[in-house]
Scaffold this motif. Structure first.
Motif, PDB file in Angstrom:
ATOM      1  N   VAL A  57      42.870  46.543  47.521  1.00  0.00           N
ATOM      2  CA  VAL A  57      41.979  48.067  48.222  1.00  0.00           C
ATOM      3  C   VAL A  57      41.262  48.404  46.873  1.00  0.00           C
ATOM      4  CG1 VAL A  57      42.327  49.905  49.214  1.00  0.00           C
ATOM      5  CG2 VAL A  57      43.522  47.965  50.391  1.00  0.00           C
ATOM      6  N   GLU A  58      40.545  48.760  47.056  1.00  0.00           N
ATOM      7  CA  GLU A  58      39.862  49.220  45.299  1.00  0.00           C
ATOM      8  C   GLU A  58      39.682  50.558  45.391  1.00  0.00           C
ATOM      9  OE1 GLU A  58      37.240  45.383  45.854  1.00  0.00           O
ATOM     10  OE2 GLU A  58      37.908  46.805  47.123  1.00  0.00           O
ATOM     11  N   ALA A  61      45.026  48.014  44.807  1.00  0.00           N
ATOM     12  CA  ALA A  61      46.186  48.056  45.159  1.00  0.00           C
ATOM     13  C   ALA A  61      46.342  46.133  45.798  1.00  0.00           C
ATOM     14  CB  ALA A  61      46.193  48.945  45.730  1.00  0.00           C
ATOM     15  N   ALA A  62      46.953  45.481  45.363  1.00  0.00           N
ATOM     16  CA  ALA A  62      47.942  44.551  46.108  1.00  0.00           C
ATOM     17  C   ALA A  62      49.085  44.533  47.554  1.00  0.00           C
ATOM     18  CB  ALA A  62      47.225  43.652  45.131  1.00  0.00           C
ATOM     19  N   ILE A  63      48.406  44.744  48.423  1.00  0.00           N
ATOM     20  CA  ILE A  63      49.470  44.924  49.556  1.00  0.00           C
ATOM     21  C   ILE A  63      49.752  43.646  50.507  1.00  0.00           C
ATOM     22  CG2 ILE A  63      49.473  47.235  48.917  1.00  0.00           C
ATOM     23  CD1 ILE A  63      47.513  47.254  51.352  1.00  0.00           C
ATOM     24  N   TYR A  66      43.879  47.119  37.304  1.00  0.00           N
ATOM     25  CA  TYR A  66      43.255  48.167  36.574  1.00  0.00           C
ATOM     26  C   TYR A  66      41.970  47.131  36.318  1.00  0.00           C
ATOM     27  CZ  TYR A  66      46.997  50.259  37.300  1.00  0.00           C
ATOM     28  OH  TYR A  66      48.050  51.416  37.732  1.00  0.00           O
ATOM     29  N   LEU A  67      40.638  47.977  35.414  1.00  0.00           N
ATOM     30  CA  LEU A  67      39.268  48.238  35.128  1.00  0.00           C
ATOM     31  C   LEU A  67      38.409  49.559  33.882  1.00  0.00           C
ATOM     32  CD1 LEU A  67      37.597  45.673  34.110  1.00  0.00           C
ATOM     33  CD2 LEU A  67      35.412  46.140  35.482  1.00  0.00           C
ATOM     34  N   LYS A  81      38.998  33.178  46.829  1.00  0.00           N
ATOM     35  CA  LYS A  81      39.241  33.627  48.496  1.00  0.00           C
ATOM     36  C   LYS A  81      39.667  35.156  49.266  1.00  0.00           C
ATOM     37  CE  LYS A  81      41.883  32.354  52.319  1.00  0.00           C
ATOM     38  NZ  LYS A  81      42.537  30.631  53.102  1.00  0.00           N
ATOM     39  N   TYR A  82      40.533  35.894  48.101  1.00  0.00           N
ATOM     40  CA  TYR A  82      40.734  37.000  48.891  1.00  0.00           C
ATOM     41  C   TYR A  82      39.135  38.038  47.964  1.00  0.00           C
ATOM     42  CZ  TYR A  82      44.537  34.195  50.597  1.00  0.00           C
ATOM     43  OH  TYR A  82      45.175  33.902  51.071  1.00  0.00           O
ATOM     44  N   TRP A  83      39.294  39.312  48.709  1.00  0.00           N
ATOM     45  CA  TRP A  83      38.244  40.274  47.990  1.00  0.00           C
ATOM     46  C   TRP A  83      38.432  41.269  48.794  1.00  0.00           C
ATOM     47  CZ3 TRP A  83      34.630  38.971  44.452  1.00  0.00           C
ATOM     48  CH2 TRP A  83      34.213  38.033  44.115  1.00  0.00           C
ATOM     49  N   GLY A  84      38.327  42.745  47.986  1.00  0.00           N
ATOM     50  CA  GLY A  84      38.348  44.551  48.451  1.00  0.00           C
ATOM     51  C   GLY A  84      37.001  44.415  48.823  1.00  0.00           C
TER      52      GLY A  84
END
Length: 125
Positions: A5-6, A23-25, A80-81, A113-116
Motif C-alpha cells: 500500500v503506497e 506498507a507491506a502487510i 520508502y523513496l 510479482k507483487y504490486w501496490g
C-alpha cells in the motif's frame, strides 16, 4: 503473500521533495527484494530504485541517481523513496513492488510479482 500500500504522492514544484511510503502487510516471510517503479500514459513501467531487504543493497536508475534514495524500516515493514530535486519529468504514477525469488536485484518490472495500487506524483515547472 504480501500486500503493498503506497502513500505520500502529491503535487510539488520543481526542485522540491516528496517521500513515498509503501506498507507491506499480510506476509509470513519478508520479500527478498522490493522496488519502486513509475509509469506515465503510453509508456512502459520504468524501474526507479530497488533494495535487497536482507542486505540493504540498492540499485538506482541513472535518471534518479543522486536525487532519490530508497530505504526500509524493517520494524515497521515499510519501504520508502525519498525524492529530492524533483523535475517535471519525474511526474508519473509511482508503484511499489516486491518479489520473493532470490534473483539478482532488478529494475525490470518482469522480475516483480507483487504490486501496490500506485500513488501519483506531479512536478510542476
Amino acid at each position: 503473500q504480501v500486500q503493498l500500500v503506497e502513500s505520500g504522492g502529491g503535487s510539488v514544484q520543481a526542485g522540491g521533495s516528496l517521500r513515498l511510503s509503501c506498507a507491506a502487510i499480510g506476509y509470513t516471510y519478508s520479500p527478498y527484494y522490493m522496488g519502486w517503479f513509475r509509469q506515465t500514459a503510453g509508456k512502459k513501467r520504468e524501474g526507479v530504485a530497488a533494495i535487497v531487504t536482507g542486505s540493504g543493497s540498492t540499485v538506482y536508475a541513472d535518471s534518479v541517481k543522486g536525487r532519490f534514495t530508497i530505504s526500509q524500516d524493517n520494524g515497521e515493514n515499510t519501504l520508502y523513496l525519498q525524492m529530492n530535486s524533483l523535475k517535471p519529468e519525474d511526474t508519473a504514477m509511482y508503484y511499489c513492488a516486491a518479489d520473493y525469488r532470490a534473483l539478482l536485484i532488478s529494475l525490470s518490472s518482469d522480475d516483480y510479482k507483487y504490486w501496490g495500487q500506485g500513488t501519483q506524483v506531479t512536478v510542476s515547472s
